[in-house]
Design a protein around this motif. Structure first.
Motif, short mmCIF file in Angstrom:
data_model
loop_
_atom_site.label_atom_id
_atom_site.label_comp_id
_atom_site.label_asym_id
_atom_site.label_seq_id
_atom_site.Cartn_x
_atom_site.Cartn_y
_atom_site.Cartn_z
N ALA A 140 40.83 -25.21 -23.90
CA ALA A 140 39.76 -24.29 -23.27
C ALA A 140 38.52 -24.55 -24.00
O ALA A 140 37.34 -24.55 -23.50
N ALA A 141 38.63 -24.95 -25.32
CA ALA A 141 37.44 -25.38 -26.04
C ALA A 141 36.86 -26.55 -25.59
O ALA A 141 35.53 -26.40 -25.48
N ILE A 142 37.39 -27.41 -25.09
CA ILE A 142 36.97 -28.53 -24.42
C ILE A 142 36.39 -28.20 -22.89
O ILE A 142 35.21 -28.59 -22.61
N GLU A 143 36.83 -27.21 -22.41
CA GLU A 143 36.60 -27.10 -20.90
C GLU A 143 35.35 -26.35 -21.05
O GLU A 143 34.31 -26.46 -20.11
N HIS A 144 35.24 -25.55 -22.15
CA HIS A 144 34.07 -24.41 -21.92
C HIS A 144 32.90 -24.91 -23.16
O HIS A 144 32.13 -24.20 -23.46
N ALA A 145 33.04 -26.34 -23.52
CA ALA A 145 32.21 -26.79 -24.66
C ALA A 145 30.88 -26.84 -23.97
O ALA A 145 30.49 -27.38 -22.79
N ALA A 146 29.70 -26.63 -24.71
CA ALA A 146 28.43 -26.49 -24.46
C ALA A 146 27.97 -27.96 -24.48
O ALA A 146 28.60 -28.80 -25.28
N PRO A 147 26.77 -28.34 -23.53
CA PRO A 147 26.35 -29.68 -23.87
C PRO A 147 25.89 -29.81 -25.14
O PRO A 147 25.47 -29.09 -25.96
N GLY A 148 26.36 -31.14 -25.84
CA GLY A 148 25.80 -31.63 -27.09
C GLY A 148 27.14 -31.26 -28.11
O GLY A 148 26.91 -31.43 -29.27
N ALA A 149 28.00 -30.46 -27.61
CA ALA A 149 29.00 -30.26 -28.55
C ALA A 149 29.65 -31.46 -29.05
O ALA A 149 29.76 -32.68 -28.35
#
Length: 84
Positions: free
Chosen positions: A52-61
């Motif tokens: 989920a952290a990957i799927e919902h990562a903000a641009p530039g994460a």
């Protein structure tokens, strides 16, 4: 193992055996299975959180760090083999 996890293992053990978990008189194989159930459940939840952290990562994460976190969770999950 945290107290809540220990209580959960005891509840699962009792479901598996029909007997309360009493140290020194429990069925070791069933106790190991109950403990493995709890570990696997927690590990799977951690894998799902990392996904989920990957799927919902903000641009530039920091994607390499997120990917590494997921791989770490996969490695831990792979250590939870059935030892019966």
């Amino acid at each position: 193992m945290a107290k809540l996890d220990q209580e959960r293992v005891d509840r699962i053990y009792e479901k598996l055996t029909g007997q309360p978990a009493v140290r020194g008189s429990w069925n070791v194989r069933k106790r190991d299975l109950a403990q493995n159930i709890v570990y696997i459940d927690e590990a799977c939840r951690s894998v799902l959180d990392a996904i989920a952290a990957i799927e919902h990562a903000a641009p530039g994460a920091d994607m390499p760090a997120l990917e590494q976190a997921l791989r770490t969770e996969f490695r831990f999950l792979n250590t939870l083999q059935d030892r019966s």
